[in-house]
Design a protein around this motif. Structure first.
Motif, short mmCIF file in Angstrom:
data_model
loop_
_atom_site.label_atom_id
_atom_site.label_comp_id
_atom_site.label_asym_id
_atom_site.label_seq_id
_atom_site.Cartn_x
_atom_site.Cartn_y
_atom_site.Cartn_z
N LEU A 1 0.82 -1.21 0.00
CA LEU A 1 0.00 0.00 0.00
C LEU A 1 0.86 1.26 0.00
CD1 LEU A 1 -2.89 -1.10 2.37
CD2 LEU A 1 -3.12 -0.42 -0.03
N VAL A 2 1.98 1.23 0.70
CA VAL A 2 2.90 2.37 0.67
C VAL A 2 3.48 2.53 -0.74
CG1 VAL A 2 5.13 3.22 1.51
CG2 VAL A 2 3.46 2.29 3.13
N LEU A 3 3.80 1.42 -1.38
CA LEU A 3 4.30 1.48 -2.76
C LEU A 3 3.27 2.11 -3.69
CD1 LEU A 3 6.10 -1.96 -3.15
CD2 LEU A 3 7.15 0.30 -2.97
N TYR A 4 2.00 1.86 -3.43
CA TYR A 4 0.94 2.49 -4.22
C TYR A 4 1.07 4.02 -4.16
CZ TYR A 4 -3.46 4.99 -4.51
OH TYR A 4 -4.41 5.94 -4.77
N GLY A 5 1.29 4.53 -2.97
CA GLY A 5 1.45 5.98 -2.81
C GLY A 5 2.63 6.53 -3.59
N VAL A 6 3.68 5.75 -3.69
CA VAL A 6 4.88 6.17 -4.44
C VAL A 6 4.61 6.10 -5.95
CG1 VAL A 6 7.28 5.59 -4.96
CG2 VAL A 6 6.45 5.49 -2.60
N VAL A 7 4.05 4.99 -6.40
CA VAL A 7 3.81 4.80 -7.83
C VAL A 7 2.90 5.89 -8.39
CG1 VAL A 7 2.74 3.25 -9.53
CG2 VAL A 7 4.25 2.31 -7.78
N ALA A 8 1.89 6.28 -7.63
CA ALA A 8 0.96 7.31 -8.11
C ALA A 8 1.67 8.64 -8.39
CB ALA A 8 -0.17 7.51 -7.10
N THR A 9 2.77 8.91 -7.70
CA THR A 9 3.50 10.17 -7.91
C THR A 9 4.21 10.20 -9.26
OG1 THR A 9 5.60 9.46 -6.89
CG2 THR A 9 3.91 10.42 -5.44
N TRP A 10 4.31 9.09 -9.94
CA TRP A 10 4.97 9.04 -11.24
C TRP A 10 4.11 9.61 -12.37
CZ3 TRP A 10 6.65 3.23 -10.71
CH2 TRP A 10 7.61 3.13 -9.68
#
Length: 109
Positions: A44-53
């Motif tokens: 879920l934390v990775l989701y937050g990072v990926v969305a910033t791309w």
């Protein structure tokens, strides 16, 4: 090329959010091992990072992603939970896809 890249990022983010949430769900609702919950939180934390791309602004990314998330959640339910979408699911996902496309890809000044 921008559309293909954005769609890839949306799908990757969706897999992180739905997959991570699903692991937490399994841990809390179906008494699966703690490691599943921890892995779910990490994803879920990775989701937050990926969305910033995404190249667009936060509000547009998350508004458009809402439509993509609905579509992916229906597909997840169909393929993983074996709940076949009915005609209302299909109509709703088409409406969401059109809305997400308009929000994210409409030409602006």
């Amino acid at each position: 090329m921008l559309i293909i890249k954005s769609l890839f990022i949306f799908v990757l983010a969706g897999l992180c959010e739905i997959g991570g949430g699903y692991l937490v769900w399994l841990w809390l609702r179906e008494s699966k091992p703690l490691w599943m919950g921890i892995l779910g939180f990490i994803i879920l934390v990775l989701y937050g990072v990926v969305a910033t791309w995404q190249p667009a602004s936060f509000g547009r990314v998350y508004a458009a992603y809402g439509g993509v998330f609905i579509i992916m959640a229906v597909i997840w339910g169909w393929k993983i939970d074996k709940i076949k979408p009915d005609s209302y699911d299909i109509i709703g996902t088409i409406i969401c896809l059109i809305g997400a496309y308009i929000i994210f890809f409409a030409p602006r000044k």
